[in-house]
Design an enzyme around this catalytic site. Structure first.
Site, PDB file in Angstrom:
ATOM      1  N   ASP A  88     -30.730  12.846  56.260  1.00 50.58           N
ATOM      2  CA  ASP A  88     -30.606  12.028  57.474  1.00 50.58           C
ATOM      3  C   ASP A  88     -29.996  12.899  58.567  1.00 50.58           C
ATOM      4  OD1 ASP A  88     -29.803  10.328  59.485  1.00 50.58           O
ATOM      5  OD2 ASP A  88     -28.964   8.817  58.129  1.00 50.58           O
ATOM      6  N   ASP A 112     -39.345  15.326  66.407  1.00 51.73           N
ATOM      7  CA  ASP A 112     -40.375  14.294  66.581  1.00 51.73           C
ATOM      8  C   ASP A 112     -39.869  13.014  65.888  1.00 51.73           C
ATOM      9  OD1 ASP A 112     -42.872  13.455  67.520  1.00 51.73           O
ATOM     10  OD2 ASP A 112     -43.921  14.018  65.684  1.00 51.73           O
ATOM     11  N   LYS A 152     -38.788  14.265  71.245  1.00 57.49           N
ATOM     12  CA  LYS A 152     -39.526  13.048  71.626  1.00 57.49           C
ATOM     13  C   LYS A 152     -38.533  11.948  71.967  1.00 57.49           C
ATOM     14  CE  LYS A 152     -41.698  10.574  68.391  1.00 57.49           C
ATOM     15  NZ  LYS A 152     -42.819  10.435  67.443  1.00 57.49           N
TER      16      LYS A 152
HETATM   17  C1  LIG Z   1     -43.612  10.608  63.901  1.00 59.93           C
HETATM   18  S1  LIG Z   1     -42.936  11.034  62.353  1.00 59.93           S
HETATM   19  C2  LIG Z   1     -42.959  12.798  62.418  1.00 59.93           C
HETATM   20  C3  LIG Z   1     -44.330  13.402  62.297  1.00 59.93           C
HETATM   21  C4  LIG Z   1     -44.286  14.907  62.154  1.00 59.93           C
HETATM   22  N1  LIG Z   1     -43.895  15.559  63.400  1.00 59.93           N
HETATM   23  C5  LIG Z   1     -45.605  15.481  61.709  1.00 59.93           C
HETATM   24  O1  LIG Z   1     -46.200  16.267  62.454  1.00 59.93           O
HETATM   25  O2  LIG Z   1     -46.059  15.196  60.612  1.00 59.93           O
HETATM   26  C6  LIG Z   1     -41.232  10.666  62.586  1.00 59.93           C
HETATM   27  C7  LIG Z   1     -40.372  10.907  61.362  1.00 59.93           C
HETATM   28  O3  LIG Z   1     -38.991  10.720  61.716  1.00 59.93           O
HETATM   29  C8  LIG Z   1     -38.320  10.433  60.490  1.00 59.93           C
HETATM   30  N2  LIG Z   1     -36.950   9.966  60.722  1.00 59.93           N
HETATM   31  C9  LIG Z   1     -36.545   8.833  61.347  1.00 59.93           C
HETATM   32  N3  LIG Z   1     -35.190   8.742  61.335  1.00 59.93           N
HETATM   33  C10 LIG Z   1     -34.730   9.860  60.704  1.00 59.93           C
HETATM   34  C11 LIG Z   1     -33.429  10.352  60.389  1.00 59.93           C
HETATM   35  N4  LIG Z   1     -32.320   9.671  60.727  1.00 59.93           N
HETATM   36  N5  LIG Z   1     -33.325  11.527  59.725  1.00 59.93           N
HETATM   37  C12 LIG Z   1     -34.444  12.222  59.361  1.00 59.93           C
HETATM   38  N6  LIG Z   1     -35.706  11.813  59.638  1.00 59.93           N
HETATM   39  C13 LIG Z   1     -35.861  10.645  60.311  1.00 59.93           C
HETATM   40  C14 LIG Z   1     -39.234   9.389  59.867  1.00 59.93           C
HETATM   41  O4  LIG Z   1     -38.981   9.276  58.485  1.00 59.93           O
HETATM   42  C15 LIG Z   1     -40.628   9.942  60.207  1.00 59.93           C
HETATM   43  O5  LIG Z   1     -41.163  10.649  59.117  1.00 59.93           O
END
Ligand SMILES: C[S@@+](CC[C@H](N)C(=O)[O-])C[C@H]1O[C@@H](n2cnc3c(N)ncnc32)[C@H](O)[C@@H]1O
Length: 202
Positions: A88, A112, A152
């Site tokens: 996280d 992202d 983002k």
């Molecule tokens: C839009 S996706 C990313 C796509 C990636 N850039 C790709 O090209 O495959 C956003 C990601 O942010 C992750 N995410 C959200 N909150 C998070 C956190 N607190 N720590 C780590 N990852 C997190 C989600 O699990 C998700 O997989």
């Protein structure tokens, strides 16, 4: 956002072997802003399933190193210089794991990261801003001076203040929306270049 059918970028990603259509956003952003160069050490926050990781590894090349982290498990890659972690990004423990895997300050931090959308606009925007702030904090602790940060964020009234906070810490900031962004999405990307170092913005 309403369900959207599998579009041209989705089909292109399948054909070209990218794990997500998001790969084309990073390709376009890097064509415009050159945030990643050959030999760079790159961190990708919120990296699952790994489309950006594939692009970052291509751009950084065999002499570079890429570390990706996500709450979700990312299927490992064969390349020894492409490391995936589960964690996280809002926790200090996770940032320490990234630092260890990288073994030296980063040249570029990508984020992202997206919250799991609830459909409640205000709640989704406020979580997006919170995650973008945590990504900025992580970037400032992982980047070498001169490094770049791409993040983002959802469009909202808080964008100006967030952008101003980035400007204190980086020499330039651009705001953009790549072509592969889904229609109707309120997301945009801020591209910050040349980190001023840990003393800036305090
Ligand atoms: C839009 S996706 C990313 C796509 C990636 N850039 C790709 O090209 O495959 C956003 C990601 O942010 C992750 N995410 C959200 N909150 C998070 C956190 N607190 N720590 C780590 N990852 C997190 C989600 O699990 C998700 O997989």
């Amino acid at each position: 956002m309403a369900y959207q059918p599998k579009d041209a970028f989705y089909r292109k990603a399948k054909r070209e072997g990218y794990r997500s259509r998001a790969a084309y956003k990073l390709l376009e952003l890097n064509r415009r802003f050159r945030v990643i160069k050959p030999g760079d050490r790159v961190v990708d926050l919120g990296a699952a399933p790994g489309g950006w990781l594939q692009v970052a590894a291509e751009l950084a090349g065999p002499k570079g190193k890429v570390v990706g982290v996500d709450l979700q498990l990312i299927t490992p890659f064969r390349e020894p210089n492409l490391i995936v972690l589960q964690g996280d990004i809002t926790t200090e423990e996770c940032i320490e794991k990234i630092r260890e895997a990288l073994a030296a300050p980063a040249n570029c931090v990508l984020s992202d990261v997206s919250p799991r959308l609830t459909g409640i606009r205000d709640a989704d925007i406020s979580r997006s801003i919170e995650l973008a702030r945590m990504a900025l904090k992580a970037a400032c602790s992982l980047l070498a001076p001169g490094g770049n940060f791409l993040v983002k964020i959802f469009m909202s009234e808080e964008l100006g203040a967030f952008s101003a906070g980035i400007k204190e810490r980086f020499r330039s900031v651009d705001r953009t929306r790549p072509e592969a962004t889904r229609k109707g999405s309120s997301e945009i990307y801020l591209c910050a270049r040349s980190y001023r170092g840990p003393q800036a913005g305090r």
